[in-house]
Design a protein around this motif. Structure first.
Motif, PDB file in Angstrom:
ATOM      1  N   ALA A  55      66.177   7.323 -60.416  1.00  0.00           N
ATOM      2  CA  ALA A  55      65.384   6.100 -60.250  1.00  0.00           C
ATOM      3  C   ALA A  55      64.622   5.749 -61.519  1.00  0.00           C
ATOM      4  N   LEU A  56      63.987   6.731 -62.139  1.00  0.00           N
ATOM      5  CA  LEU A  56      63.237   6.465 -63.362  1.00  0.00           C
ATOM      6  C   LEU A  56      64.174   6.064 -64.504  1.00  0.00           C
ATOM      7  N   GLY A  57      65.387   6.598 -64.480  1.00  0.00           N
ATOM      8  CA  GLY A  57      66.366   6.223 -65.494  1.00  0.00           C
ATOM      9  C   GLY A  57      66.751   4.763 -65.436  1.00  0.00           C
ATOM     10  N   TYR A  58      66.564   4.142 -64.260  1.00  0.00           N
ATOM     11  CA  TYR A  58      66.867   2.716 -64.129  1.00  0.00           C
ATOM     12  C   TYR A  58      65.913   1.844 -64.938  1.00  0.00           C
ATOM     13  N   ALA A  59      64.870   2.447 -65.506  1.00  0.00           N
ATOM     14  CA  ALA A  59      63.979   1.680 -66.386  1.00  0.00           C
ATOM     15  C   ALA A  59      64.690   1.265 -67.660  1.00  0.00           C
ATOM     16  N   MET A  60      65.784   1.948 -68.007  1.00  0.00           N
ATOM     17  CA  MET A  60      66.445   1.675 -69.284  1.00  0.00           C
ATOM     18  C   MET A  60      66.918   0.227 -69.418  1.00  0.00           C
ATOM     19  N   PRO A  61      67.655  -0.346 -68.444  1.00  0.00           N
ATOM     20  CA  PRO A  61      68.067  -1.746 -68.636  1.00  0.00           C
ATOM     21  C   PRO A  61      66.901  -2.720 -68.662  1.00  0.00           C
ATOM     22  N   LEU A  62      65.809  -2.382 -67.982  1.00  0.00           N
ATOM     23  CA  LEU A  62      64.621  -3.244 -68.037  1.00  0.00           C
ATOM     24  C   LEU A  62      64.038  -3.248 -69.445  1.00  0.00           C
ATOM     25  N   LEU A  63      63.914  -2.057 -70.013  1.00  0.00           N
ATOM     26  CA  LEU A  63      63.370  -1.949 -71.368  1.00  0.00           C
ATOM     27  C   LEU A  63      64.332  -2.545 -72.402  1.00  0.00           C
ATOM     28  N   THR A  64      65.628  -2.499 -72.109  1.00  0.00           N
ATOM     29  CA  THR A  64      66.606  -3.094 -73.031  1.00  0.00           C
ATOM     30  C   THR A  64      66.356  -4.585 -73.191  1.00  0.00           C
ATOM     31  N   VAL A  65      66.014  -5.256 -72.094  1.00  0.00           N
ATOM     32  CA  VAL A  65      65.717  -6.690 -72.162  1.00  0.00           C
ATOM     33  C   VAL A  65      64.537  -6.938 -73.102  1.00  0.00           C
ATOM     34  N   ILE A  66      63.481  -6.117 -72.975  1.00  0.00           N
ATOM     35  CA  ILE A  66      62.299  -6.272 -73.824  1.00  0.00           C
ATOM     36  C   ILE A  66      62.648  -6.021 -75.286  1.00  0.00           C
ATOM     37  N   PHE A  67      63.355  -4.915 -75.540  1.00  0.00           N
ATOM     38  CA  PHE A  67      63.681  -4.555 -76.925  1.00  0.00           C
ATOM     39  C   PHE A  67      64.664  -5.543 -77.545  1.00  0.00           C
ATOM     40  N   ALA A  68      65.572  -6.109 -76.725  1.00  0.00           N
ATOM     41  CA  ALA A  68      66.501  -7.106 -77.260  1.00  0.00           C
ATOM     42  C   ALA A  68      65.750  -8.341 -77.729  1.00  0.00           C
ATOM     43  N   GLY A  69      64.696  -8.707 -77.001  1.00  0.00           N
ATOM     44  CA  GLY A  69      63.872  -9.827 -77.437  1.00  0.00           C
ATOM     45  C   GLY A  69      63.089  -9.505 -78.697  1.00  0.00           C
ATOM     46  N   MET A  70      62.607  -8.246 -78.795  1.00  0.00           N
ATOM     47  CA  MET A  70      61.795  -7.853 -79.942  1.00  0.00           C
ATOM     48  C   MET A  70      62.621  -7.682 -81.215  1.00  0.00           C
ATOM     49  N   PHE A  71      63.775  -7.009 -81.099  1.00  0.00           N
ATOM     50  CA  PHE A  71      64.521  -6.603 -82.299  1.00  0.00           C
ATOM     51  C   PHE A  71      65.761  -7.462 -82.581  1.00  0.00           C
ATOM     52  N   LEU A  72      66.342  -8.060 -81.532  1.00  0.00           N
ATOM     53  CA  LEU A  72      67.525  -8.897 -81.734  1.00  0.00           C
ATOM     54  C   LEU A  72      67.184 -10.380 -81.616  1.00  0.00           C
ATOM     55  N   HIS A  73      65.924 -10.663 -81.317  1.00  0.00           N
ATOM     56  CA  HIS A  73      65.436 -12.041 -81.199  1.00  0.00           C
ATOM     57  C   HIS A  73      66.207 -12.822 -80.137  1.00  0.00           C
ATOM     58  N   GLU A  74      66.625 -12.120 -79.075  1.00  0.00           N
ATOM     59  CA  GLU A  74      67.243 -12.803 -77.946  1.00  0.00           C
ATOM     60  C   GLU A  74      66.165 -13.591 -77.197  1.00  0.00           C
ATOM     61  N   GLN A  75      66.569 -14.735 -76.695  1.00  0.00           N
ATOM     62  CA  GLN A  75      65.645 -15.531 -75.898  1.00  0.00           C
ATOM     63  C   GLN A  75      65.497 -14.880 -74.511  1.00  0.00           C
ATOM     64  N   VAL A  76      64.273 -14.496 -74.193  1.00  0.00           N
ATOM     65  CA  VAL A  76      64.003 -13.883 -72.889  1.00  0.00           C
ATOM     66  C   VAL A  76      63.090 -14.830 -72.128  1.00  0.00           C
ATOM     67  N   GLY A  77      63.667 -15.533 -71.143  1.00  0.00           N
ATOM     68  CA  GLY A  77      62.911 -16.537 -70.413  1.00  0.00           C
ATOM     69  C   GLY A  77      62.034 -15.947 -69.331  1.00  0.00           C
ATOM     70  N   VAL A  78      61.361 -16.856 -68.631  1.00  0.00           N
ATOM     71  CA  VAL A  78      60.380 -16.437 -67.635  1.00  0.00           C
ATOM     72  C   VAL A  78      61.034 -15.686 -66.482  1.00  0.00           C
ATOM     73  N   TYR A  79      62.280 -16.053 -66.135  1.00  0.00           N
ATOM     74  CA  TYR A  79      62.938 -15.390 -65.009  1.00  0.00           C
ATOM     75  C   TYR A  79      63.206 -13.920 -65.307  1.00  0.00           C
ATOM     76  N   ARG A  80      63.776 -13.660 -66.483  1.00  0.00           N
ATOM     77  CA  ARG A  80      64.067 -12.264 -66.829  1.00  0.00           C
ATOM     78  C   ARG A  80      62.791 -11.471 -67.076  1.00  0.00           C
ATOM     79  N   LEU A  81      61.800 -12.101 -67.690  1.00  0.00           N
ATOM     80  CA  LEU A  81      60.522 -11.408 -67.890  1.00  0.00           C
ATOM     81  C   LEU A  81      59.873 -11.065 -66.555  1.00  0.00           C
TER      82      LEU A  81
END
Length: 304
Positions: free
Chosen positions: A98-124
């Motif tokens: 269950a705790l390992g499932y945090a990885m895809p959530l954090l991937t969304v955050i890091f993709a916005g930070m380091f790859l400059h992907e647009q992360v909208g309000v729904y995904r946030l």
């Protein structure tokens, strides 16, 4: 596209990885995590090499265009693997899952930070919901609200979260790598680098595993290699958005194995938290499908 075949391959990969984790957990009482990383990586190598040879991709798998990117991938990914394996010694298998499932959530955050992907309000919003689920799972391990606080369990929870964070960073790094590097090369060289890096933990207390433990660890390595092959292959037959939700089938297998093999009975709070995390993860997958984000090659090169 053959979506049914892609889903079947993904489920086989999920089963391989959860059984692999179970074998590592069984050996974790006596074998340190650095040593388990070595067995997981070293004994996956012949499986991966045989697969590359069978697909006539051996030369492709050995060829690299950006060597340092593989070094960084190895450092981050090996950290993720080692922390996750260490956490198995302290926490029940379903809770680690269950705790390992945090990885895809954090991937969304890091993709916005380091790859400059647009992360909208729904995904946030979905990420925020998922992180609330992580806190629900985590709370009994890191607070004394229930009257008890065990240091070993708190350490285990922190290790698994660090592993999930490192895994998310690795996934973001892979998304950059696939622009230049072949998936086969990413998979092969990560397995090589994690094997070599794990040897650096020898001074921290490797042990000679007993007969059963050695078989468990070798089996974990072989299953890790087989699981990696099926994980990579599933994206050849179905879109990432189709097969990604089946990652969460691992909770069903983890609950079954945890109960039958390790006599682990999950708490209601853990199940509620896991359900929140899964719901958030599925929403993110569906949203990424709607936005048309391409993740298949990066997902294929991921090493759980």
């Amino acid at each position: 596209m053959q979506p049914f075949k892609g889903i079947l391959y993904k489920l086989i990969a999920v089963i391989c990885f959860i059984v692999m984790q179970s074998l590592i957990k069984a050996a974790s009482d006596h074998v340190p995590p650095g040593e388990t990383v070595f067995f997981r990586s070293f004994f996956a190598l012949p499986v991966i090499l045989a697969w590359l040879a069978w697909r006539h991709e051996l030369s492709t798998g050995l060829r690299v265009k950006a060597p340092m990117s593989h070094v960084w991938r190895g450092l981050i990914g090996t950290t993720s693997m080692g922390c996750g394996f260490a956490g198995l010694a302290f926490l029940p298998l379903p809770e680690v899952t269950a705790l390992g499932y945090a990885m895809p959530l954090l991937t969304v955050i890091f993709a916005g930070m380091f790859l400059h992907e647009q992360v909208g309000v729904y995904r946030l919003s979905a990420v925020g919901l998922g992180l609330i689920g992580v806190l629900v799972v985590l709370e009994p391990r890191v607070t004394a609200l229930n009257g008890t606080l065990k240091a070993e369990e708190a350490i285990g929870a922190i290790l698994v979260l660090v592993g999930a964070m490192s895994g998310a960073l690795a996934q973001v790094h892979i998304r950059n790598m696939v622009r230049l590097e072949a998936t086969s090369a990413i998979v092969f060289w990560f397995t090589m680098t994690s094997t070599v890096l794990s040897l650096a933990t020898i001074p921290f207390g490797w042990v000679m595993p007993g007969g059963k433990e050695a078989l468990w660890l070798i089996g974990a390595g072989l299953l890790g290699g087989v699981g990696q092959i099926f994980l990579t292959a599933c994206y050849r037959f179905a879109d990432a958005s189709v097969v990604a939700p089946f990652d969460y089938a691992s909770m069903i297998f983890a609950l079954g194995i945890g109960y039958v093999v390790f006599a682990e009975v999950p708490s209601g709070q853990m199940l509620v938290g896991a359900a929140i995390i899964v719901a958030a993860g599925v929403f993110i997958i569906l949203r990424e499908r709607h936005l048309g984000l391409q993740r298949a090659r990066a997902q294929a090169a991921k090493t759980p």
